[in-house]
Motif scaffolding. Structure first.
Motif, PDB file in Angstrom:
ATOM      1  N   TYR A 166     115.321  80.134  45.864  1.00 28.95           N
ATOM      2  CA  TYR A 166     114.996  80.213  44.436  1.00 28.95           C
ATOM      3  C   TYR A 166     114.268  81.514  44.128  1.00 28.95           C
ATOM      4  O   TYR A 166     114.533  82.166  43.133  1.00 28.95           O
ATOM      5  CB  TYR A 166     114.094  79.030  44.032  1.00 28.95           C
ATOM      6  CG  TYR A 166     114.841  77.807  43.567  1.00 28.95           C
ATOM      7  CD1 TYR A 166     115.914  77.296  44.284  1.00 28.95           C
ATOM      8  CD2 TYR A 166     114.469  77.143  42.401  1.00 28.95           C
ATOM      9  CE1 TYR A 166     116.583  76.163  43.865  1.00 28.95           C
ATOM     10  CE2 TYR A 166     115.136  76.011  41.969  1.00 28.95           C
ATOM     11  CZ  TYR A 166     116.188  75.517  42.711  1.00 28.95           C
ATOM     12  OH  TYR A 166     116.833  74.398  42.291  1.00 28.95           O
ATOM     13  N   GLN A 167     113.315  81.857  45.010  1.00 27.31           N
ATOM     14  CA  GLN A 167     112.530  83.067  44.728  1.00 27.31           C
ATOM     15  C   GLN A 167     113.423  84.307  44.705  1.00 27.31           C
ATOM     16  O   GLN A 167     113.339  85.126  43.799  1.00 27.31           O
ATOM     17  CB  GLN A 167     111.399  83.246  45.756  1.00 27.31           C
ATOM     18  CG  GLN A 167     110.473  84.399  45.378  1.00 27.31           C
ATOM     19  CD  GLN A 167     109.277  84.541  46.310  1.00 27.31           C
ATOM     20  OE1 GLN A 167     109.216  83.906  47.355  1.00 27.31           O
ATOM     21  NE2 GLN A 167     108.327  85.373  45.924  1.00 27.31           N
TER      22      GLN A 167
ATOM     23  N   TRP B 205     115.910  84.137  41.617  1.00 32.81           N
ATOM     24  CA  TRP B 205     115.256  84.320  40.317  1.00 32.81           C
ATOM     25  C   TRP B 205     114.579  85.674  40.188  1.00 32.81           C
ATOM     26  O   TRP B 205     114.421  86.177  39.079  1.00 32.81           O
ATOM     27  CB  TRP B 205     114.289  83.175  40.040  1.00 32.81           C
ATOM     28  CG  TRP B 205     115.032  81.984  39.542  1.00 32.81           C
ATOM     29  CD1 TRP B 205     115.513  80.938  40.281  1.00 32.81           C
ATOM     30  CD2 TRP B 205     115.456  81.745  38.199  1.00 32.81           C
ATOM     31  NE1 TRP B 205     116.201  80.062  39.481  1.00 32.81           N
ATOM     32  CE2 TRP B 205     116.171  80.519  38.188  1.00 32.81           C
ATOM     33  CE3 TRP B 205     115.302  82.426  36.998  1.00 32.81           C
ATOM     34  CZ2 TRP B 205     116.735  79.979  37.036  1.00 32.81           C
ATOM     35  CZ3 TRP B 205     115.858  81.886  35.843  1.00 32.81           C
ATOM     36  CH2 TRP B 205     116.563  80.677  35.864  1.00 32.81           C
TER      37      TRP B 205
ATOM     38  N   VAL C 280     108.802  85.831  37.836  1.00 29.31           N
ATOM     39  CA  VAL C 280     109.745  84.724  37.655  1.00 29.31           C
ATOM     40  C   VAL C 280     110.096  84.131  39.024  1.00 29.31           C
ATOM     41  O   VAL C 280     110.136  82.906  39.202  1.00 29.31           O
ATOM     42  CB  VAL C 280     111.020  85.225  36.927  1.00 29.31           C
ATOM     43  CG1 VAL C 280     112.075  84.130  36.895  1.00 29.31           C
ATOM     44  CG2 VAL C 280     110.678  85.670  35.529  1.00 29.31           C
ATOM     45  N   GLY C 281     110.313  85.017  40.008  1.00 29.85           N
ATOM     46  CA  GLY C 281     110.683  84.555  41.345  1.00 29.85           C
ATOM     47  C   GLY C 281     109.585  83.693  41.953  1.00 29.85           C
ATOM     48  O   GLY C 281     109.873  82.655  42.577  1.00 29.85           O
TER      49      GLY C 281
ATOM     50  N   ALA D 293     109.641  80.391  40.305  1.00 27.20           N
ATOM     51  CA  ALA D 293     110.834  79.667  40.732  1.00 27.20           C
ATOM     52  C   ALA D 293     110.650  79.091  42.130  1.00 27.20           C
ATOM     53  O   ALA D 293     111.121  77.990  42.423  1.00 27.20           O
ATOM     54  CB  ALA D 293     112.046  80.603  40.701  1.00 27.20           C
TER      55      ALA D 293
ATOM     56  N   PHE E 133     109.163  75.667  41.955  1.00 24.85           N
ATOM     57  CA  PHE E 133     110.116  74.622  41.578  1.00 24.85           C
ATOM     58  C   PHE E 133     111.080  74.353  42.735  1.00 24.85           C
ATOM     59  O   PHE E 133     111.409  73.209  43.041  1.00 24.85           O
ATOM     60  CB  PHE E 133     110.886  75.037  40.323  1.00 24.85           C
ATOM     61  CG  PHE E 133     110.081  74.872  39.069  1.00 24.85           C
ATOM     62  CD1 PHE E 133     109.998  73.636  38.441  1.00 24.85           C
ATOM     63  CD2 PHE E 133     109.389  75.934  38.531  1.00 24.85           C
ATOM     64  CE1 PHE E 133     109.243  73.468  37.287  1.00 24.85           C
ATOM     65  CE2 PHE E 133     108.623  75.781  37.386  1.00 24.85           C
ATOM     66  CZ  PHE E 133     108.544  74.543  36.766  1.00 24.85           C
ATOM     67  N   GLY E 134     111.506  75.433  43.389  1.00 24.56           N
ATOM     68  CA  GLY E 134     112.474  75.288  44.475  1.00 24.56           C
ATOM     69  C   GLY E 134     111.917  74.490  45.628  1.00 24.56           C
ATOM     70  O   GLY E 134     112.590  73.617  46.198  1.00 24.56           O
TER      71      GLY E 134
END
Lengths: 335, 756
Positions: free
Chosen positions: B143-144, B147, B183-184, B187, B190-191
């Motif tokens: 995700y990182q 994103w 953002v990363g 993210a 969340f990931g």
């Protein structure tokens, strides 16, 4: 009680040994300024205090480890002593008095290093990435070396052109940062002749921070006056021609810290055989180094970046058109 | 005797096999590396140059060495698979990076920073994929990465629409990198799944109060709410960062072994930086990575020990606790990204204007620290809430285990001061991004203001680092001398005293900075006052040891080593506090030696002591005593040599943060000795790490009260079950009444149904 006597003797012995050992190792560089004297005096007191306190903690610890260590097969606990309020108060109050005393002495000591001589000679110091420039306003000269007459206080009025630097000659002890946008002051009275001192930048200032060193030379008053008149004559002679003025500007602004004049690889592109050559640019393409390109590169360094120099930002300089022309004239002589 | 030789022979053969396989792996990688750089020069210039010292050879060599070592030690298990994938996708990431870079920049730049950034991110992610599959940390990292790219492209798109330059020397422009990185990092959270419960609650869904963890080691790679799992996660992450930061130190320590530039010279180029630039980046990152590793290390000790010590079943806010840990992982990734995105040359302090001029790596560094700060603040909040609300019955303030006092003191600082470093770095970020002139004199800003904001956290931070360590010393001493802690109340209050006085001393870092000269004297007084509560601790420790029945197993050795090393740090402190002497000492290696002493004495030694001490509690096995002692006796003398040598050259004129030194100053011999000492320390830590990971499976069983401690966690069998004590306990006596017959600290209450 026997334990306390032995430990007491050992503490004193170790404290003396530690102090003598440290002292004979020669901890400080040679003192070469009037300001170094009070600083070394206070440092010596602190070395004595350190030696004593080191012994005071380490000796009882090691003694306990050797004498009170658990014997084989013994599974019992130690004596049940929870504390002693008197002792705790004593080892709070005595250190408190000691540190207040040291702080008081420290304030006095600081005052001594800042003692003002109203006749001090003023030198304007400019720091930049990566070098120093010394201007003597009383004599109208600018130098890359800091020449100082012995036993005369000098007042350094310092500023920086780009990032924070710090003026430090270890033999003089005192240190002061150079901050862009303001003038900081430092007073030094050199007391020992020598041409081996160096001012060394003590605040990280980028790629060539380690090499931001320039000579400091302490001479007799007579020799200093001779040097001043020599410099004045040289400056007058250089002022006659554009390339002479350009060379002086280059020296005063420290361009040589990044741009070599002999083709050596530096932080910035070399000036050797630069004028008229074809320069490869970052991101492809080339440009001919004519007067227009050289002028643009001096006044707007980021407009065209030479290939291989993408990670270094040259600061912007506010030269007049005549000054730029002088510098370009000087660059043209380098071939 | 024959058996001994047979064992020795077997051991030798096994070691030789490991060395041989690792060497072959390294050699293959090295040859591939110099072959590749030969091909590159052939392609770009037409004539191939065979460069045997090419960084590509060194990098690929170590890339191949790791899986080879892992395979030779443990065969083809999950870890080896992870390392193999790490190597392969490191290369794949590099090629993808080169490809993307050359498409967009329209020129072929094999040494540009972007391929290295892709290589790093791909390698990291693939390692965890190999070990753990696509879940937990792997999903977070994917995700990182994704994103970060999406965020970067969003800003790039907006810039293109606005007619601004879309791409720069580092692929994305700086604003795009910063937004993408932010953002990363979000993210990632969340990931990895640490937000799952909160997201469900927001959508009106119920989640169970407790989540069952997977059995075995796999629970450590995903989100767990158990404070002991989180404590171990913190500790292992801290050890990983210590290894990374230590490796950086070894690289530049080797460069310093002699005057002149040996391998970090102007001619070399790695991650788009030449030698001196890389030196500055490594030196700066060594500082900040070690600081983050310390923050994670103390969080590890506190998280693991405090709830058990106060008799709680977990921390007060388990989900916030997990969040505080997981937010530090993307922060660490950002810090490492700064190395490959052009680096930065400011030291860990990031003073403007230098930090305004540095490459985009500086922004990754700022953002990484900013995000790591969240971990510290939220963790501290949790500790205070836990200690205030969740103590066992009868555990009054003066019956708290002493480590709990230290943890509270440290948490008060972390909770209230960390904002200031975040703020000061954020202001520089905004100055760079939006041209706000906070610290730019040309726009009415003030560079010295930054230093005030920065040190208002960064000085108290030092006490954040050392107070828990000093707490560990006070906690373990009574166990191994079999005597009560001398002057419990005074030791407890001295922690609070240090924490409070610590808030009033920050400007002693600025005696030469050009701040108001008259302010220097009051700050000298306040700084020297710190010596008083610190002195109380030392005297109390000595009085505790005095007349005790002292045993010296490994944890105790590290406790004693910690006391002496911290003493060295404490004694070399006051000269820096007296202004006039500090005018000489400031920004020299004397300071470097001084703070390495305080940090090793106040954190590193106690941290090792804590690991050796609580390892059996976490695993039910103990680490090898023999190798523990080797670790201690190798590290301690080498460390003394290192810091004494640093202070020595510092007094004589060695400045901080320089890549090279004037041979005329005569420091060559000392620096050579310092480098050898640094390698000895590294070797000792390597021995520790091997002992640590080996003992998890193969250590001697130790399920009882190994250290014969009175502390509550040792009154139940190891390893501790998920929600700690099966039956709650009540405090019936003093914590450290060793030597008082019949006394007890705690008593388990008769079972009354419900376990929480």
């Amino acid at each position: 009680m026997r334990h306390f006597v032995i430990v007491g003797i050992l503490v004193i012995a170790l404290a003396v040994l530690t102090y003598v050992g440290l002292n004979s190792a020669g901890l400080m560089p040679v003192p070469a300024s009037a300001q170094a004297v009070p600083i070394d005096w206070l440092w010596d007191i602190q070395v004595k205090a350190m030696s004593f306190l080191f012994a005071l903690i380490v000796v009882p610890m090691l003694y306990s480890l050797l004498v009170f260590r658990r014997k084989k097969g013994d599974t019992t606990d130690g004596v049940h002593v929870e504390g002693n309020t008197t002792l705790e108060v004593v080892w709070t109050i005595i250190p408190l008095v000691m540190v207040l005393g040291i702080a008081y002495i420290g304030a006095q000591n600081l005052g001594e290093t800042r003692r003002v001589d109203p006749d001090a000679m003023v030198v304007n110091v400019t720091g930049f990435q990566w070098g120093w420039s010394f201007e003597y306003p009383e004599y109208g000269i600018t130098s890359k070396e800091l020449y100082l007459p012995v036993n005369k206080q000098v007042l350094l009025k310092m500023t920086s052109r780009d990032v924070i630097h710090s003026f430090w000659v270890p033999e003089f002890r005192v240190k002061q940062d150079l901050v862009p946008g303001r003038i900081t002051e430092l007073r030094i009275t050199p007391t020992t002749l020598g041409d081996f001192y160096k001012v060394r930048c003590a605040e990280i200032c980028g790629t060539s921070h380690a090499y931001m060193e320039q000579p400091v030379i302490v001479v007799e008053k007579v020799a200093f006056d001779t040097w001043v008149s020599e410099q004045q004559a040289l400056a007058a002679e250089a002022g006659q021609t554009p390339e002479g003025r350009g060379k002086a500007l280059v020296a005063a602004n420290g361009c040589g810290a990044c741009h070599s004049i002999d083709g050596a690889k530096g932080v910035g592109p070399t000036w050797f055989q630069l004028a008229g050559s074809e320069v490869p640019l970052s991101g492809g393409g080339t440009v001919v180094a004519d007067d227009a390109y050289l002028k643009e590169s001096i006044l707007q360094p980021q407009a065209k970046i030479v290939a291989g120099f993408e990670t270094q930002q040259m600061p912007t300089y506010n030269f007049t058109d005549e000054q730029v022309a002088d510098i370009i004239a000087y660059i043209k002589t380098l071939r | 005797m024959k058996g001994f030789f047979q064992n020795l022979l077997q051991w030798l053969v096994a070691t030789l096999r490991v060395v041989a396989i690792t060497t072959v792996g390294t050699g293959v990688g090295y040859l591939l590396g110099i072959g590749l750089s030969f091909l590159l020069t052939l392609l770009t210039t037409g004539t191939g140059v065979l460069d045997f010292t090419s960084p590509a050879g060194v990098v690929l060599g170590s890339f191949f060495a790791i899986p080879a070592f892992s395979w030779s030690v443990s065969g083809y298990g999950p870890v080896t698979k992870g390392f193999l994938l790490l190597t392969v996708s490191g290369l794949v990431g590099y090629l993808v990076g080169v490809g993307l870079d050359s498409i967009i920049m329209k020129s072929f730049r094999p040494t540009a920073p972007v391929p290295s950034a892709f290589s790093l991110l791909f390698a990291f992610t693939a390692f965890f994929f190999g070990v753990y599959g696509y879940r937990g940390i792997t999903r977070g990292l994917v995700y990182q990465v994704v994103w970060t790219l999406i965020g970067g492209f969003i800003v790039t798109g907006i810039r293109a629409l606005m007619g601004l330059s879309a791409f720069g020397g580092f692929f994305f422009t700086e604003p795009a990198w910063v937004f993408g990185a932010l953002v990363g990092a979000v993210a990632f959270l969340f990931g990895v799944g640490v937000m799952d419960d909160w997201v469900k609650w927001a959508r009106g869904m119920d989640t169970p109060e407790f989540h069952e963890d997977e059995p075995g080691w796999e629970k450590y790679l995903g989100v767990s709410l158990d404070h002991k799992v989180i404590g171990v996660q913190y500790t292992v992450t801290a050890l990983f960062l210590i290894a990374v930061g230590g490796t950086f130190a070894l690289i530049f320590r080797t460069e310093l072994a002699a005057s002149g530039l040996q391998f970090l010279n102007v001619g070399m180029n790695l991650f788009g930086q030449n030698g001196p630039q890389l030196y500055n980046t490594l030196m700066s990152l060594h500082g900040m990575i070690m600081i983050v590793s310390i923050l994670l290390g103390i969080a590890g000790i506190i998280n693991y020990a405090v709830p058990m010590l106060v008799g709680a079943h977990d921390m007060a806010f388990p989900r916030l606790n997990a969040f505080a840990y997981w937010v530090s992982v993307p922060a660490a990734v950002l810090l490492l990204m700064s190395l490959v995105l052009g680096g930065f040359d400011t030291g860990w302090t990031g003073y403007p204007p230098l930090s305004v001029k540095a490459p985009v790596g500086q922004q990754m560094f700022f953002l990484g620290v900013f995000i790591a700060g969240w971990s510290s603040i939220l963790g501290a909040l949790n500790v205070i809430a836990t200690v205030v609300r969740m103590r066992a019955k009868g555990m009054t303030a003066m019956r708290l285990p002493i480590l709990v006092w230290a943890s509270v003191a440290t948490s008060i600082i972390a909770l209230t001061a960390t904002q200031l470093i975040g703020l000061s770095f954020q202001l520089v970020m905004f100055q760079r991004l939006f041209g706000m002139g906070f610290f730019d004199p040309a726009k009415g800003g003030n560079p010295v203001l930054f230093q005030h904001l920065f040190w208002f956290y960064s000085h108290p931070a030092v006490y954040v680092f050392v107070l828990p360590g000093l707490g560990v010393i006070s906690e373990l001493l009574p166990v191994f001398v079999r005597k009560p802690l001398f002057g419990y109340r005074w030791v407890a209050m001295s922690s609070l005293g240090i924490a409070l006085v610590g808030f009033l001393v920050w400007a002693h870092h600025m005696f030469t900075s050009g701040m108001n000269e008259y302010l220097r004297v009051p700050f000298m007084y306040s700084t020297l006052l710190v010596a008083v509560p610190t002195g109380v601790k030392f005297f109390s420790w000595v009085a505790t040891i005095w007349n005790g029945k002292i045993e010296t197993p490994t944890p105790m050795l590290f406790v004693l080593g910690g006391i002496v090393v911290f003493l060295m740090g404490g004694l070399s402190g006051p000269p820096n506090a007296t202004v006039s002497v500090d005018l000489h000492l400031h920004d020299t290696y004397f300071i470097v030696g001084h703070f390495h002493d305080t940090i090793f004495g106040g954190f590193v030694f106690p941290f090792f002591a804590a690991i050796y001490y609580w390892f059996p509690k976490a695993t039910g096995r103990r680490m090898s005593e023999f190798w523990g002692k080797v670790h201690f006796w190798l590290m301690t003398p080498a460390f003394f040599v290192l810091t004494f040598g640093m202070m020595r050259v510092g007094l004589l004129g060695m400045r901080r943060r320089i890549a090279d030194y004037d041979p005329a100053q005569g420091f060559d011999t000392t620096h050579l000795i310092l480098t050898i000492a640094a390698f000895a320390i590294a070797l000792s830590v390597l021995i520790f790490l091997i002992n640590f990971f080996h003992s998890i499976k193969h250590g001697e069983k130790a399920e009882g009260n190994v250290w014969n401690s009175r502390s509550p966690e040792w009154q139940v069998p190891s390893p501790m079950p998920a929600h700690n004590y099966e039956t709650p306990f009540e405090v019936v006596g003093e914590p450290y009444d060793y030597g008082l017959p019949g006394s007890k600290y705690i008593e388990f209450m008769p079972a009354q149904g419900g376990k929480h």
